[in-house]
Enzyme design. Structure first.
Site, mmCIF file in Angstrom:
data_model
loop_
_atom_site.group_PDB
_atom_site.id
_atom_site.type_symbol
_atom_site.label_atom_id
_atom_site.label_comp_id
_atom_site.label_asym_id
_atom_site.label_seq_id
_atom_site.Cartn_x
_atom_site.Cartn_y
_atom_site.Cartn_z
ATOM 1 N N ASN A 79 1.324 -1.098 -0.335
ATOM 2 C CA ASN A 79 0.665 -0.096 0.041
ATOM 3 C C ASN A 79 1.432 1.212 0.000
ATOM 4 O OD1 ASN A 79 0.282 -1.342 2.234
ATOM 5 N ND2 ASN A 79 -0.474 0.698 3.444
ATOM 6 N N CYS A 117 -2.920 4.423 6.213
ATOM 7 C CA CYS A 117 -3.247 3.899 7.225
ATOM 8 C C CYS A 117 -3.124 4.176 8.824
ATOM 9 C CB CYS A 117 -3.683 2.516 7.154
ATOM 10 S SG CYS A 117 -3.809 2.246 5.514
#
Ligand SMILES: Cc1ncc(COP(=O)(O)O)c(C=O)c1O
Length: 349
Positions: A116, A289
Protein backbone atom coordinates in the site's frame (compact mmCIF):
# COMPACT_ATOMS: atom_id res chain seq x y z
CA UNK A 1 -37.29 -18.37 8.13
CA UNK A 2 -39.77 -15.59 7.27
CA UNK A 3 -39.84 -13.94 3.88
CA UNK A 4 -37.87 -10.88 5.05
CA UNK A 5 -35.11 -13.09 6.43
CA UNK A 6 -35.19 -15.16 3.27
CA UNK A 7 -34.72 -12.07 1.09
CA UNK A 8 -31.71 -10.96 3.15
CA UNK A 9 -30.20 -14.46 2.99
CA UNK A 10 -30.64 -14.52 -0.77
CA UNK A 11 -28.90 -11.15 -1.12
CA UNK A 12 -26.07 -12.39 1.10
CA UNK A 13 -25.50 -15.57 -0.88
CA UNK A 14 -25.79 -13.86 -4.26
CA UNK A 15 -23.17 -11.30 -3.15
CA UNK A 16 -20.90 -14.06 -1.93
CA UNK A 17 -21.17 -15.82 -5.31
CA UNK A 18 -20.38 -12.61 -7.24
CA UNK A 19 -17.24 -11.86 -5.24
CA UNK A 20 -16.05 -15.47 -5.14
CA UNK A 21 -16.52 -15.81 -8.90
CA UNK A 22 -14.40 -12.69 -9.52
CA UNK A 23 -11.39 -14.45 -7.95
CA UNK A 24 -12.39 -17.85 -9.34
CA UNK A 25 -13.24 -19.29 -5.93
CA UNK A 26 -16.24 -21.34 -4.82
CA UNK A 27 -18.87 -19.39 -2.88
CA UNK A 28 -18.26 -21.71 0.08
CA UNK A 29 -14.65 -20.51 0.15
CA UNK A 30 -15.42 -16.84 0.80
CA UNK A 31 -16.45 -15.38 4.14
CA UNK A 32 -17.41 -11.81 4.95
CA UNK A 33 -15.63 -9.94 7.74
CA UNK A 34 -16.02 -6.43 9.12
CA UNK A 35 -12.79 -5.18 7.53
CA UNK A 36 -9.61 -6.44 5.91
CA UNK A 37 -7.91 -5.80 9.25
CA UNK A 38 -10.24 -8.37 10.79
CA UNK A 39 -9.62 -10.88 7.98
CA UNK A 40 -5.85 -10.57 8.42
CA UNK A 41 -6.20 -11.00 12.19
CA UNK A 42 -8.38 -14.04 11.62
CA UNK A 43 -5.85 -15.75 9.37
CA UNK A 44 -2.84 -15.24 11.60
CA UNK A 45 -4.47 -15.77 14.99
CA UNK A 46 -6.94 -18.38 13.72
CA UNK A 47 -4.05 -20.35 12.25
CA UNK A 48 -1.94 -20.01 15.39
CA UNK A 49 -4.75 -21.15 17.69
CA UNK A 50 -5.54 -24.08 15.39
CA UNK A 51 -1.94 -25.26 15.19
CA UNK A 52 -1.01 -24.62 18.82
CA UNK A 53 2.30 -23.26 20.11
CA UNK A 54 4.27 -26.45 19.70
CA UNK A 55 3.59 -26.70 15.97
CA UNK A 56 2.88 -23.18 14.71
CA UNK A 57 5.54 -21.13 12.94
CA UNK A 58 4.37 -18.08 10.99
CA UNK A 59 6.58 -16.05 8.64
CA UNK A 60 5.44 -12.58 7.54
CA UNK A 61 7.10 -10.01 5.32
CA UNK A 62 8.64 -6.89 6.84
CA UNK A 63 6.50 -4.69 4.55
CA UNK A 64 3.14 -6.17 5.42
CA UNK A 65 0.39 -3.92 6.75
CA UNK A 66 0.40 -3.25 10.50
CA UNK A 67 -2.66 -5.44 10.99
CA UNK A 68 -0.54 -8.42 9.89
CA UNK A 69 2.71 -7.36 11.57
CA UNK A 70 1.12 -6.40 14.89
CA UNK A 71 -0.95 -9.60 14.94
CA UNK A 72 2.28 -11.54 14.41
CA UNK A 73 4.08 -9.60 17.13
CA UNK A 74 1.20 -10.15 19.55
CA UNK A 75 1.30 -13.88 18.86
CA UNK A 76 5.05 -13.82 19.45
CA UNK A 77 4.46 -12.27 22.88
CA UNK A 78 2.12 -15.16 23.63
CA UNK A 79 4.92 -17.59 22.83
CA UNK A 80 4.22 -18.49 19.18
CA UNK A 81 7.16 -18.73 16.80
CA UNK A 82 7.23 -15.81 14.35
CA UNK A 83 9.77 -14.90 11.64
CA UNK A 84 9.89 -11.54 9.86
CA UNK A 85 11.11 -11.97 6.27
CA UNK A 86 13.29 -9.27 4.69
CA UNK A 87 12.73 -7.57 1.31
CA UNK A 88 15.17 -6.06 -1.18
CA UNK A 89 15.58 -2.37 -2.02
CA UNK A 90 12.52 -2.50 -4.29
CA UNK A 91 10.37 -4.19 -1.65
CA UNK A 92 10.44 -7.60 -3.30
CA UNK A 93 10.51 -10.53 -0.87
CA UNK A 94 13.97 -11.99 -0.40
CA UNK A 95 13.37 -15.47 -1.83
CA UNK A 96 16.63 -16.85 -0.42
CA UNK A 97 15.55 -15.87 3.09
CA UNK A 98 12.15 -17.45 2.42
CA UNK A 99 13.76 -20.65 1.19
CA UNK A 100 16.07 -20.77 4.21
CA UNK A 101 13.29 -20.40 6.75
CA UNK A 102 11.06 -22.87 4.91
CA UNK A 103 13.76 -25.50 5.54
CA UNK A 104 12.99 -25.08 9.25
CA UNK A 105 9.30 -26.01 8.91
CA UNK A 106 6.99 -23.04 8.62
CA UNK A 107 3.23 -23.60 8.91
CA UNK A 108 2.03 -20.30 7.39
CA UNK A 109 3.66 -17.60 5.25
CA UNK A 110 1.89 -14.25 4.86
CA UNK A 111 3.04 -11.70 2.28
CA UNK A 112 1.17 -8.61 1.11
CA UNK A 113 0.44 -8.83 -2.64
CA UNK A 114 0.56 -5.16 -3.66
CA UNK A 115 2.14 -2.95 -1.03
CA UNK A 116 0.00 0.00 0.00
CA UNK A 117 2.89 2.43 0.42
CA UNK A 118 5.48 1.71 -2.26
CA UNK A 119 3.22 -0.19 -4.66
CA UNK A 120 5.56 -3.15 -5.17
CA UNK A 121 3.73 -6.26 -6.38
CA UNK A 122 5.15 -9.61 -5.26
CA UNK A 123 5.68 -12.60 -7.58
CA UNK A 124 2.94 -14.42 -5.73
CA UNK A 125 2.91 -17.61 -7.85
CA UNK A 126 6.61 -18.18 -7.24
CA UNK A 127 6.20 -17.61 -3.49
CA UNK A 128 3.19 -19.97 -3.23
CA UNK A 129 5.08 -22.65 -5.14
CA UNK A 130 8.01 -22.51 -2.73
CA UNK A 131 5.74 -22.51 0.33
CA UNK A 132 3.79 -25.53 -0.87
CA UNK A 133 6.96 -27.44 -1.76
CA UNK A 134 7.81 -27.20 1.94
CA UNK A 135 4.30 -27.86 3.24
CA UNK A 136 3.62 -24.29 4.39
CA UNK A 137 0.26 -22.60 3.81
CA UNK A 138 0.24 -19.24 2.04
CA UNK A 139 -1.81 -16.14 2.81
CA UNK A 140 -1.75 -12.86 0.93
CA UNK A 141 -3.22 -9.50 1.83
CA UNK A 142 -4.60 -8.50 -1.57
CA UNK A 143 -6.46 -5.39 -0.41
CA UNK A 144 -4.57 -3.14 -2.81
CA UNK A 145 -4.40 -5.46 -5.79
CA UNK A 146 -7.92 -6.94 -5.76
CA UNK A 147 -9.78 -5.36 -8.66
CA UNK A 148 -6.61 -3.88 -10.11
CA UNK A 149 -4.78 -7.06 -11.07
CA UNK A 150 -6.44 -10.29 -12.18
CA UNK A 151 -6.21 -12.82 -9.36
CA UNK A 152 -7.24 -16.43 -9.91
CA UNK A 153 -7.04 -18.33 -6.63
CA UNK A 154 -7.34 -21.69 -8.36
CA UNK A 155 -4.44 -21.00 -10.67
CA UNK A 156 -2.15 -19.47 -8.06
CA UNK A 157 -3.19 -22.00 -5.39
CA UNK A 158 -3.26 -19.34 -2.66
CA UNK A 159 -4.64 -20.80 0.59
CA UNK A 160 -5.97 -17.58 2.13
CA UNK A 161 -6.52 -14.12 0.64
CA UNK A 162 -7.76 -10.94 2.30
CA UNK A 163 -9.76 -8.30 0.42
CA UNK A 164 -12.04 -5.37 1.19
CA UNK A 165 -14.62 -3.29 -0.66
CA UNK A 166 -13.48 0.27 -0.29
CA UNK A 167 -10.30 -0.08 -2.33
CA UNK A 168 -12.48 -0.86 -5.32
CA UNK A 169 -14.91 1.99 -4.67
CA UNK A 170 -17.32 -0.07 -2.56
CA UNK A 171 -18.49 0.82 0.94
CA UNK A 172 -16.10 1.19 3.85
CA UNK A 173 -16.28 -1.25 6.74
CA UNK A 174 -16.69 -4.50 4.85
CA UNK A 175 -13.98 -7.02 4.10
CA UNK A 176 -13.64 -10.66 3.29
CA UNK A 177 -11.43 -13.68 3.33
CA UNK A 178 -10.91 -16.34 0.71
CA UNK A 179 -10.15 -19.58 2.52
CA UNK A 180 -9.55 -22.78 0.62
CA UNK A 181 -12.24 -25.10 1.91
CA UNK A 182 -10.18 -27.63 3.76
CA UNK A 183 -7.74 -25.14 5.32
CA UNK A 184 -8.73 -24.85 8.93
CA UNK A 185 -8.76 -21.72 11.08
CA UNK A 186 -9.95 -21.28 14.65
CA UNK A 187 -12.70 -18.60 14.79
CA UNK A 188 -11.92 -15.48 16.80
CA UNK A 189 -15.55 -14.46 17.30
CA UNK A 190 -17.89 -17.06 18.77
CA UNK A 191 -21.66 -16.91 18.75
CA UNK A 192 -24.44 -17.81 16.35
CA UNK A 193 -22.19 -19.62 13.87
CA UNK A 194 -22.56 -17.21 10.92
CA UNK A 195 -20.13 -17.30 7.98
CA UNK A 196 -19.53 -21.05 8.16
CA UNK A 197 -18.89 -20.76 11.89
CA UNK A 198 -15.84 -18.57 11.30
CA UNK A 199 -17.30 -15.17 12.09
CA UNK A 200 -20.41 -15.07 14.22
CA UNK A 201 -22.66 -12.02 14.25
CA UNK A 202 -25.46 -10.78 12.00
CA UNK A 203 -24.09 -9.95 8.57
CA UNK A 204 -24.04 -6.32 7.37
CA UNK A 205 -26.23 -6.94 4.32
CA UNK A 206 -26.23 -3.36 2.86
CA UNK A 207 -22.41 -3.24 2.95
CA UNK A 208 -22.14 -6.78 1.56
CA UNK A 209 -24.48 -5.99 -1.33
CA UNK A 210 -22.46 -2.81 -1.96
CA UNK A 211 -19.25 -4.85 -1.98
CA UNK A 212 -20.70 -7.22 -4.61
CA UNK A 213 -21.95 -4.28 -6.69
CA UNK A 214 -18.48 -2.72 -6.63
CA UNK A 215 -17.02 -6.03 -7.85
CA UNK A 216 -19.62 -6.30 -10.57
CA UNK A 217 -18.81 -2.80 -11.84
CA UNK A 218 -15.11 -3.58 -11.66
CA UNK A 219 -15.31 -6.63 -13.93
CA UNK A 220 -15.57 -4.67 -17.17
CA UNK A 221 -13.49 -1.68 -16.19
CA UNK A 222 -10.51 -3.51 -14.66
CA UNK A 223 -8.44 -4.03 -17.81
CA UNK A 224 -9.02 -0.66 -19.55
CA UNK A 225 -8.57 1.11 -16.23
CA UNK A 226 -5.28 -0.70 -15.57
CA UNK A 227 -3.99 0.46 -18.98
CA UNK A 228 -5.14 4.05 -18.43
CA UNK A 229 -3.74 4.27 -14.88
CA UNK A 230 -0.40 2.72 -15.85
CA UNK A 231 0.00 5.31 -18.59
CA UNK A 232 -0.82 8.18 -16.23
CA UNK A 233 1.33 6.78 -13.41
CA UNK A 234 4.34 6.40 -15.70
CA UNK A 235 3.91 9.89 -17.08
CA UNK A 236 3.87 11.25 -13.52
CA UNK A 237 6.92 9.21 -12.48
CA UNK A 238 8.92 10.21 -15.55
CA UNK A 239 8.23 13.91 -15.07
CA UNK A 240 8.93 13.97 -11.33
CA UNK A 241 12.16 11.98 -11.62
CA UNK A 242 13.50 14.78 -13.79
CA UNK A 243 13.76 16.91 -10.65
CA UNK A 244 17.32 16.52 -9.41
CA UNK A 245 18.00 14.44 -6.26
CA UNK A 246 14.64 12.74 -6.60
CA UNK A 247 14.14 8.96 -6.55
CA UNK A 248 11.36 6.45 -6.94
CA UNK A 249 10.50 4.22 -3.96
CA UNK A 250 9.34 0.73 -4.86
CA UNK A 251 9.80 -1.32 -8.00
CA UNK A 252 9.98 0.57 -11.33
CA UNK A 253 7.66 -1.82 -13.19
CA UNK A 254 6.33 -4.47 -10.77
CA UNK A 255 4.12 -1.96 -9.03
CA UNK A 256 0.44 -1.20 -8.54
CA UNK A 257 -1.05 0.73 -11.43
CA UNK A 258 -2.24 3.54 -9.16
CA UNK A 259 0.84 4.09 -7.02
CA UNK A 260 3.74 6.53 -7.26
CA UNK A 261 6.07 7.05 -4.31
CA UNK A 262 8.93 9.56 -4.49
CA UNK A 263 11.85 10.44 -2.30
CA UNK A 264 13.12 14.02 -2.39
CA UNK A 265 16.47 14.81 -0.82
CA UNK A 266 16.71 17.80 1.54
CA UNK A 267 12.99 18.18 2.25
CA UNK A 268 10.30 16.76 4.51
CA UNK A 269 7.52 14.85 2.74
CA UNK A 270 5.06 16.28 5.25
CA UNK A 271 5.89 19.85 4.11
CA UNK A 272 5.15 18.80 0.53
CA UNK A 273 1.87 17.17 1.61
CA UNK A 274 0.71 20.38 3.31
CA UNK A 275 1.64 22.52 0.31
CA UNK A 276 -0.06 20.13 -2.12
CA UNK A 277 -3.17 20.22 0.05
CA UNK A 278 -3.47 23.99 -0.35
CA UNK A 279 -3.45 23.41 -4.12
CA UNK A 280 -6.24 20.84 -3.87
CA UNK A 281 -4.04 17.75 -4.19
CA UNK A 282 -4.30 15.01 -1.55
CA UNK A 283 -1.09 13.01 -1.04
CA UNK A 284 0.60 11.42 1.94
CA UNK A 285 4.08 11.26 3.36
CA UNK A 286 3.57 7.93 5.12
CA UNK A 287 0.97 5.18 5.08
CA UNK A 288 -2.54 6.65 5.08
CA UNK A 289 -3.56 3.91 7.48
CA UNK A 290 -1.05 5.01 10.09
CA UNK A 291 -0.69 8.68 9.30
CA UNK A 292 -1.32 9.56 12.97
CA UNK A 293 2.18 8.37 13.66
CA UNK A 294 5.14 10.69 13.08
CA UNK A 295 7.51 7.72 12.98
CA UNK A 296 9.09 7.01 9.60
CA UNK A 297 7.17 4.31 7.80
CA UNK A 298 8.25 0.74 8.58
CA UNK A 299 7.94 -0.11 4.88
CA UNK A 300 10.41 2.58 3.82
CA UNK A 301 12.84 1.54 6.55
CA UNK A 302 12.46 -2.10 5.46
CA UNK A 303 13.61 -1.27 1.91
CA UNK A 304 16.75 0.21 3.43
CA UNK A 305 16.00 3.92 3.62
CA UNK A 306 17.44 6.02 6.42
CA UNK A 307 14.82 7.70 8.65
CA UNK A 308 15.45 11.11 7.05
CA UNK A 309 15.04 9.57 3.56
CA UNK A 310 11.79 7.97 4.66
CA UNK A 311 10.60 11.31 5.97
CA UNK A 312 11.46 12.93 2.63
CA UNK A 313 9.08 10.55 0.83
CA UNK A 314 5.74 11.29 -0.73
CA UNK A 315 3.05 8.92 -1.97
CA UNK A 316 0.58 9.85 -4.67
CA UNK A 317 -2.28 7.47 -5.45
CA UNK A 318 -4.35 7.96 -8.56
CA UNK A 319 -7.69 6.41 -9.37
CA UNK A 320 -10.67 6.12 -11.60
CA UNK A 321 -11.79 9.72 -11.06
CA UNK A 322 -8.44 11.18 -12.14
CA UNK A 323 -7.81 12.45 -15.65
CA UNK A 324 -4.73 13.20 -17.78
CA UNK A 325 -5.30 16.87 -16.93
CA UNK A 326 -5.03 16.03 -13.23
CA UNK A 327 -1.63 14.42 -13.87
CA UNK A 328 -0.42 17.52 -15.73
CA UNK A 329 -1.65 19.68 -12.86
CA UNK A 330 0.08 17.50 -10.21
CA UNK A 331 3.35 17.63 -12.17
CA UNK A 332 3.21 21.39 -12.56
CA UNK A 333 2.36 22.01 -8.88
CA UNK A 334 4.81 19.46 -7.48
CA UNK A 335 7.74 20.87 -9.49
CA UNK A 336 6.96 24.31 -8.12
CA UNK A 337 6.55 23.15 -4.51
CA UNK A 338 9.73 21.06 -4.37
CA UNK A 339 11.72 23.96 -5.80
CA UNK A 340 10.21 26.40 -3.30
CA UNK A 341 10.74 24.20 -0.24
CA UNK A 342 14.27 23.30 -1.25
CA UNK A 343 15.14 26.98 -1.66
CA UNK A 344 14.48 27.53 2.05
CA UNK A 345 15.51 24.11 3.35
CA UNK A 346 18.35 24.18 5.88
CA UNK A 347 19.16 20.58 4.84
CA UNK A 348 20.00 21.80 1.32
CA UNK A 349 22.43 24.46 2.51
C1 LIG B 1 -2.59 -3.57 2.35
C2 LIG B 1 -3.67 -3.24 3.33
N1 LIG B 1 -4.09 -4.19 4.18
C3 LIG B 1 -5.07 -3.95 5.06
C4 LIG B 1 -5.68 -2.73 5.15
C5 LIG B 1 -6.77 -2.52 6.16
O1 LIG B 1 -8.01 -2.49 5.51
P1 LIG B 1 -9.36 -2.22 6.35
O2 LIG B 1 -9.44 -0.75 6.49
O3 LIG B 1 -10.48 -2.77 5.51
O4 LIG B 1 -9.24 -2.90 7.63
C6 LIG B 1 -5.26 -1.69 4.31
C7 LIG B 1 -5.86 -0.35 4.42
O5 LIG B 1 -5.84 0.46 3.58
C8 LIG B 1 -4.24 -1.96 3.36
O6 LIG B 1 -3.81 -1.02 2.52
Amino acid sequence: MNSFGFKAKKALEKSRETIAEFMNAEASEFIFTGTATEANNLVLKGHAFKEGKSNCHIAVSSIDHDCVLLSAKWLEQLGFRITILPVDKYGLLNLDALEKILEEKVTLVSVVHGNNEIGTVQPIEEIVKRCHEHGALFHTDAVQSFGKLAIDVKKTEIDFMTVNAHKLYGPKGIGGLFKRTQKELEPLIHGGGHEFGLRSGTENIPAIVGFAKAVELRKDEMVPEAIRLTRMRDKLIKAILEIEDTYLNGHPSQRLTNNANFRFSYIEGEAVVLSLDTEGIAASSGSACSSKSAEPSHVLLAIGLRPEEARGSLRISIGKYNTEEDIDYIIQVLLKIVKRIRAISPLKH
